[in-house]
Motif scaffolding. Structure first.
Motif, PDB file in Angstrom:
ATOM      1  N   ASP A   1      31.313 -31.470   5.209  1.00  0.00           N
ATOM      2  CA  ASP A   1      29.988 -30.910   5.473  1.00  0.00           C
ATOM      3  C   ASP A   1      30.118 -29.761   6.477  1.00  0.00           C
ATOM      4  O   ASP A   1      29.815 -29.897   7.663  1.00  0.00           O
ATOM      5  CB  ASP A   1      29.062 -32.015   6.003  1.00  0.00           C
ATOM      6  N   VAL A   2      30.580 -28.630   5.948  1.00  0.00           N
ATOM      7  CA  VAL A   2      30.845 -27.479   6.803  1.00  0.00           C
ATOM      8  C   VAL A   2      29.551 -26.934   7.396  1.00  0.00           C
ATOM      9  O   VAL A   2      29.518 -26.473   8.542  1.00  0.00           O
ATOM     10  CB  VAL A   2      31.589 -26.387   6.000  1.00  0.00           C
ATOM     11  N   ALA A   3      28.479 -27.041   6.621  1.00  0.00           N
ATOM     12  CA  ALA A   3      27.202 -26.516   7.106  1.00  0.00           C
ATOM     13  C   ALA A   3      26.819 -27.161   8.435  1.00  0.00           C
ATOM     14  O   ALA A   3      26.253 -26.508   9.318  1.00  0.00           O
ATOM     15  CB  ALA A   3      26.114 -26.774   6.062  1.00  0.00           C
TER      16      ALA A   3
ATOM     17  N   GLY B   1      36.154 -35.963  -4.800  1.00  0.00           N
ATOM     18  CA  GLY B   1      35.208 -35.558  -5.817  1.00  0.00           C
ATOM     19  C   GLY B   1      33.762 -35.828  -5.420  1.00  0.00           C
ATOM     20  O   GLY B   1      32.841 -35.545  -6.186  1.00  0.00           O
ATOM     21  N   ASN B   2      33.562 -36.372  -4.240  1.00  0.00           N
ATOM     22  CA  ASN B   2      32.194 -36.654  -3.781  1.00  0.00           C
ATOM     23  C   ASN B   2      31.746 -35.662  -2.719  1.00  0.00           C
ATOM     24  O   ASN B   2      32.528 -34.865  -2.223  1.00  0.00           O
ATOM     25  CB  ASN B   2      32.119 -38.070  -3.193  1.00  0.00           C
ATOM     26  N   LYS B   3      30.487 -35.761  -2.373  1.00  0.00           N
ATOM     27  CA  LYS B   3      29.901 -34.892  -1.357  1.00  0.00           C
ATOM     28  C   LYS B   3      29.965 -35.553   0.011  1.00  0.00           C
ATOM     29  O   LYS B   3      29.901 -36.777   0.121  1.00  0.00           O
ATOM     30  CB  LYS B   3      28.429 -34.630  -1.668  1.00  0.00           C
ATOM     31  N   ASN B   4      30.027 -34.724   1.052  1.00  0.00           N
ATOM     32  CA  ASN B   4      29.869 -35.195   2.427  1.00  0.00           C
ATOM     33  C   ASN B   4      30.757 -36.402   2.754  1.00  0.00           C
ATOM     34  O   ASN B   4      30.306 -37.408   3.276  1.00  0.00           O
ATOM     35  CB  ASN B   4      28.404 -35.550   2.693  1.00  0.00           C
TER      36      ASN B   4
ATOM     37  N   ASN C   1      31.919 -37.504  11.950  1.00  0.00           N
ATOM     38  CA  ASN C   1      33.377 -37.623  11.924  1.00  0.00           C
ATOM     39  C   ASN C   1      34.021 -36.470  12.673  1.00  0.00           C
ATOM     40  O   ASN C   1      34.961 -36.653  13.438  1.00  0.00           O
ATOM     41  CB  ASN C   1      33.900 -37.614  10.479  1.00  0.00           C
ATOM     42  N   LEU C   2      33.495 -35.276  12.419  1.00  0.00           N
ATOM     43  CA  LEU C   2      34.076 -34.084  13.041  1.00  0.00           C
ATOM     44  C   LEU C   2      33.955 -34.153  14.558  1.00  0.00           C
ATOM     45  O   LEU C   2      34.858 -33.741  15.287  1.00  0.00           O
ATOM     46  CB  LEU C   2      33.379 -32.839  12.481  1.00  0.00           C
TER      47      LEU C   2
ATOM     48  N   GLU D   1      37.290 -22.723   5.112  1.00  0.00           N
ATOM     49  CA  GLU D   1      35.876 -23.109   5.245  1.00  0.00           C
ATOM     50  C   GLU D   1      35.513 -24.273   4.331  1.00  0.00           C
ATOM     51  O   GLU D   1      34.393 -24.345   3.823  1.00  0.00           O
ATOM     52  CB  GLU D   1      34.967 -21.908   4.954  1.00  0.00           C
ATOM     53  N   GLY D   2      36.445 -25.144   4.126  1.00  0.00           N
ATOM     54  CA  GLY D   2      36.168 -26.329   3.317  1.00  0.00           C
ATOM     55  C   GLY D   2      36.293 -26.105   1.820  1.00  0.00           C
ATOM     56  O   GLY D   2      36.109 -27.035   1.034  1.00  0.00           O
ATOM     57  N   ARG D   3      36.629 -24.872   1.428  1.00  0.00           N
ATOM     58  CA  ARG D   3      36.893 -24.644   0.001  1.00  0.00           C
ATOM     59  C   ARG D   3      38.267 -25.214  -0.351  1.00  0.00           C
ATOM     60  O   ARG D   3      39.024 -25.656   0.501  1.00  0.00           O
ATOM     61  CB  ARG D   3      36.836 -23.145  -0.282  1.00  0.00           C
TER      62      ARG D   3
END
Lengths: 473, 473, 473, 473
Positions: free
Chosen positions: A368-370, A338-341, A347-348, A402-404
């Motif tokens: 953080d796909v961007a 439920g959090n961002k980033n 990490n990736l 895509e992280g969705r």
């Protein structure tokens, strides 16, 4: 159209949607790869067969009615089958339809709706119709419409405006077509995400004079309603369907326990046995994911900052770690905090070759796909919803949707789960539509356990769920 | 072509394959329903785009080589991606390729193969090639070829003769094209099902003079070999890959634990939680199915006649029943006994509306599907691999894959599982090809734990599986 | 002593306690059956070695101090070992002791306590002492005192008044000795069950002038406090420790998951695999019992009337039944509903020979044990806590702990679980003792997440639990 | 008495048994710690009440018969109850007793037995007697006799020579008393460990002329028999009961799944949830231990050298490690490899404070306990079967049962499990006793699936197990 602050999220989301080019390349890979698929009712239908925009087509159903805008009316038969299949797994709603049919508690109701257009929604709409309501409907998501179901609804006389693969402009055009009709004014709103409600606020604020209430399902939409209420701008009662106990448990724990497996399998065919997985977050969604993967023989690690949830993870036999401790060794990374980033570029960068990364959490921003859209990384779309992101040294990570949300994008939500939400939505409409003057103010409500003299309805619903449950057991 | 007694099974199977009409209607439902699917590497590719038979096409790869017959050489790029994805989950085979590459233990080997043509097979073939072998290949099943993988192999210089949707005549034509080539004679056979072996026996018995051995993977094929051996007609050594411990455990217990969920989900989207399921048979396959469904919250009953297996089911917490005791109440029926007619018309008549019926067992005959082809029952194909059989009173049962193996028809076999079999096949070829005179007679053998002075190979293989396993953990 | 209405429960409980004769026969069976037992620290020690009442003995510890009344000061060494063992599983409390030792947040506190006298309580008392408090202590249960621990505490200088096997008169006498001491007045109460609080209310109401607060652990005691509060009779602030999240989860779900197995095994040695069990109630306790037994290979049925809990049972894979449906076939019946008369004589009459019946629920009245005390039934005490009730036809049912809580009577509560409650009790004492004037009124409170400027303490506590948890993982 | 090479193991074991002094200190701790225990039928009874050796007592049963030597004939009533309780969980044996009672297939059989003397053995002996046999019995272990059961058997007319806490001299004296009786010669041997067989070989080799066969249950005893057979010295047929499928599965997987929890709980009261455990070995025993602890919320690591078992561990979701990787962090270490010195001093030195160490494997030598008997380490016996070994820096490890089998020393074997072995033993006796001349040579046999014209017996047995199983399910 002016967007306000509270629409920032949504705007962002639109920006993330694939560009034309992106989608074209998607289409290419589709036409090559898949065909005789075992995809299900809820899978998204192809728009590649016909490039004409539905807005440019003239279609009529077999009775000559043309008050709809969909991909292809000829798919109606197939859509009808999908609806019939769905009916079998929605016993509570079918029971509601049957019992309240004589009574017609929605006689006179003019419901405008904006939800995912799926077979399950169709069962809901046909139930509302059987209870006396008129319905006009748009999609709440540009991708999620099942074209064949939309066709079946149009053939059945519903005014549906939706197709898979709408543009942003199409999206608002469809909503407007639902609302803006000479000689017809809605008196009930059924919304999922708040876009429909927002549109009426912006364009046709006078309509609220006749509207008896709003039923809203999503977290986002409910959040907007509470904001409106706080600001004193909510001008009709609203029912928060999102926060009912059953919905919470079903949509999260029980549903995710199954859809995490399904989503991973359909996209990657990965074998779960012996894989190392880190699940970020041990709320209801995380609990479901962890339980399922453990049962399939995965070795599961959990990251969690809330001490109570951390204790639960621990007592349930999952090793609590910090993401960095295990990031180099895991085969699968799942976010549901439920959090961002939660998973960032650093990490990736450290993941091993072939690591699968996906999101089961509420927002699109847990991964953080961007940060992966930089020149040195190559993206390769290997299948629908599956990207390989390739590092200069050849390392690939497998990014899903895509992280969705994985379970919305790459799996299906079991009809039985949706059945419970849909029944609650129908009951909320009945309650708001029939509530005596003064019972509900211009505020946001949870569905009462008893509904005035109609308290039988909710009992019936619970009873039927129970009946189903018990007859299942 | 004359078929002999031992080929009866297969003949029967051919008869069951959908007729032209059947397949046409299948194609129709496909083109309507699915497209942007989440189908995987192993899913069967569409042949609907182009109705020309591959036998009537002239195709060449980019190097001008045309010694192959496949659907469409243009799909090579996509197939190559599928192969690359598969490589990532086949570490033992990739390690074998890397280590034995210098040594070229298959230098001079001319391998003719007849297996499923999938990305995983492609990794095997390219490994054999890297170890020095020449390969010619046909499909062992008329439906299972991944056209894009076949294209990638053809583009890579392999002589492949296979496409999805072959006719029976095509099937034998392809096999013949592999074998019957001027100036080329195979010296090794890699077979899956025994059809290739049979063909050579019938048409080119003299070839066996140069053949050093047969590697056979399937139960059926191994059975045929033992029959030949018993009859004194086996004229070369044969390696039984089917009965290795790892294959047994992987193909059955671990693989089915995952594929039962996958197969049911992709075809029906059923929610497992709270469903009542009866599993007929508690061998390795049954154990896998039961464990998976129990973990997903299903209530699982078991039928079993073997007392030891029955005790195990009991001690594992499953209620032992006779099928008739629970047939009226269950939501899902799964057969995996290895016997015939486990579920008969009488059982089917008593099932409740919406009951799902499928087979995970070895043979197609566990469910008496033929008994459902009577005039009073209506069949409706609702999706690929999914039929509704409708009783006069409206009751529907949901029959999956017409009673064929669910996990082969409606799911995918994880690459990791296939990797283990493929590695064993490669090792068996190496062993037979390099064995000193006299080590193997004209008989059927299991792969030895140590292979002469080459015993490093098997250790390496085990070592690598272990390495994978340990690096996974 | 006059008892009031709200004490009815307790009176009833006293009546149920074994009479002299009952206990004697109990002692007899003990001396025959068990000895070299694997009983644990928390098991209740024997009083049979010495029939002299502790009230009639004169004992002093090694420093000449005699302000205590216990069974046998000579057992101190053994008790000390038990305490040391317990310390190892109570890391949060030991950390609190260590960190707050310098600060002495309880300097000046005079704590009178009435709880179970066990090794874990001893760790709590010694922690309170290390933080600056003086303590006087009695037992809250006439059976649960570990005599050797009481001895170790007395030897360590604590004024303890408790022994295993007190009479009701002894019970109140001990409490009185804690409170009624010339020149010493308590300023804090730590109670478990409300008897101590009640006694002070009745006998020494003036004491409340100096008392800063009450910390109460049990459901019953908290209930009494709310009654007092409602009636306007609560004259000091009280802290409800019972309803903290961790306590709830630990005492119920996680603790019962282990103690149901332990309690059944120690009393009956039953094999769980393959047994049929019905669990009445699917709250936290029921969830724990069901999960444990399912994991051990039992076939578990659930009865539940709450629809949400019923749905959970269903989704977790347990068959929902009415008790009567399965009563004839089950091997074990477990109650944990929180209601009365869940299992009645009619059910007991229908059970099969050898059926085990026990209670994991809050009250003693879930199983209608009284209905079994009729002339035609023979009771046979086969072991401590195990009665065979024999029907005229020879059928026996195995009744555990006479329907009292199985996990308190026949198992042990893991120290780790108790550690969490004990830490919370210590923190509650610190908070109430140090709270500025006016923070707490004469009401019942839950422990705040932050404690004024001392909010570090609670963080520390949570932090330590976490530290333990993380170091465990 | 001279011992030969193959008896080395046993000798070693005798040396490890506590010395007089050791046992005295044990007795002391017992008399202090435990009393009102929840120990079960199988728990070992106390000998502390009466220090006179049974060999020095004159006892007679109520019929005046004195041909036995046990602790205390007065405990017979209590022992009878234990036997009656056991009968309820031994349905197959009771059914055998009932069905074969008329036929008396053991009429004329004179069985000399040497096994654990427990309630379950008593049910076996009374069954043999009901089928016509005369029995004389000694204990196969100096600690495992349930004195009260021995009393009940003596009271029932059996010639039993056994008590808890025999010396080595007592042990052989008892065996001799069984065999060496004027006017009585055994014609069947039922052995567990081979000591009885060995004794007859050494002392009374002529007896074998009349002996029809040996039934041996244990691994060790079977091993000795195969050695004798190899050396050509086996002079009668022998039946290997140890290697039957049901015994293997039950004694190992299913039994250990329960007894690992029971043994740990009774000795240490440890909470399993959240604990880190390493299990050395993933055979059947290891599988049972791992499954149980995982289900209780422990985090389980596995060490394993066999590649197939390692793969299984991996696919079952356990992280494969080397012991050294995790030895510093784990809370519990369990050995079950079947090898020697799996846990050595170096490992023990690195364990963390409070780590629990125990053995579930076959031999006593998996943990190198001898290495802990060095001057710098202090041993403290904290309870029966529980030693704290204390390092100079204060670190304690908790050693259970001095490294002997945890489930035999600290838990109980469920009667249901023993029932299956006992039934097999009875059937083996019947088969050997009734086999026609020549069916069995002087060799070691497994029990046949069919027993000549008596094949009904084995079917009956299987049938009854099944009946039990099915009626349990």
């Amino acid at each position: 159209m002016k967007k306000q602050i509270q629409f920032a999220d949504q705007k962002q989301e639109f920006n993330k949607r694939p560009t034309k080019i992106g989608r074209r390349s998607l289409s290419r890979s589709i036409s090559q790869s898949s065909t005789d698929s075992y995809s299900s009712a809820a899978s998204y239908t192809d728009s590649s067969d016909d490039e004409t925009s539905p807005r440019d087509k003239q279609q009529k159903n077999s009775k000559g009615n043309g008050d709809f805008c969909i991909k292809n009316i000829k798919q109606a038969d197939f859509g009808r089958r999908e609806i019939e299949i769905a009916e079998q797994e929605m016993p509570a709603l079918m029971a509601l339809r049957k019992r309240a049919q004589g009574e017609k508690p929605l006689a006179g109701a003019k419901v405008v709706g904006c939800t995912h257009i799926t077979a399950q929604t169709a069962v809901l709409m046909e139930t509302l119709s059987a209870l006396g309501a008129q319905c006009r409907w748009a999609a709440c998501n540009i991708y999620s419409t099942q074209n064949e179901v939309a066709a079946a609804l149009a053939e059945g006389g519903f005014s549906v405006f939706a197709w898979k693969g709408e543009s942003e402009d199409d999206f608002w055009w469809c909503i407007d077509r639902c609302v803006n009709l000479e000689g017809w004014q809605p008196n009930m709103i059924l919304d999922d995400g708040g876009d429909l409600t927002h549109w009426i606020y912006k364009k046709y604020p006078n309509m609220f004079k006749k509207i008896k209430g709003i039923v809203e399902e999503s977290v986002t939409g409910v959040h907007r309603l509470y904001q409106l209420s706080k600001a004193g701008k909510l001008c009709v009662p609203a029912m928060n369907v999102n926060d009912s106990v059953t919905k919470q448990k079903f949509d999260n724990l029980y549903c995710c326990r199954e859809s995490i497996l399904d989503g991973l399998k359909r996209t990657t065919d990965v074998m779960f046995g012996g894989k190392q997985v880190v699940v970020c977050g041990y709320g209801e969604v995380g609990k479901g994911c962890c339980a399922a993967l453990k049962a399939m023989g995965s070795i599961v690690y959990v990251t969690e900052i809330d001490p109570i949830c951390a204790l639960q993870a621990c007592m349930d036999g999952f090793r609590l770690v910090k993401l960095n401790e295990v990031i180099r060794q895991v085969d699968i990374v799942i976010t549901c905090t439920g959090n961002k980033n939660v998973v960032v570029r650093e990490n990736l960068d450290r993941m091993k070759n072939g690591c699968i990364v996906c999101n089961m959490g509420h927002s699109n921003t847990e991964i953080d796909v961007a940060s992966l859209r930089t020149p040195e990384l190559t993206w390769e779309r290997v299948r629908s919803q599956v990207d390989h992101v390739i590092w200069p040294d050849g390392k690939r990570i497998v990014l899903l949707a895509e992280g969705r949300l994985l379970n919305l994008s790459c799996s299906t939500v079991p009809t039985f789960v949706l059945s419970i939400t849909a029944t609650t939505q129908a009951l909320a409409l009945i309650e708001l539509y029939n509530a005596p003057e003064g019972r509900y103010k211009q505020d946001v409500y949870l569905l009462p356990k008893k509904m005035g003299k109609r308290d039988t309805h909710i009992h019936m619903s619970t009873g039927n769920v129970m009946k189903t449950v018990i007859s299942n057991s």
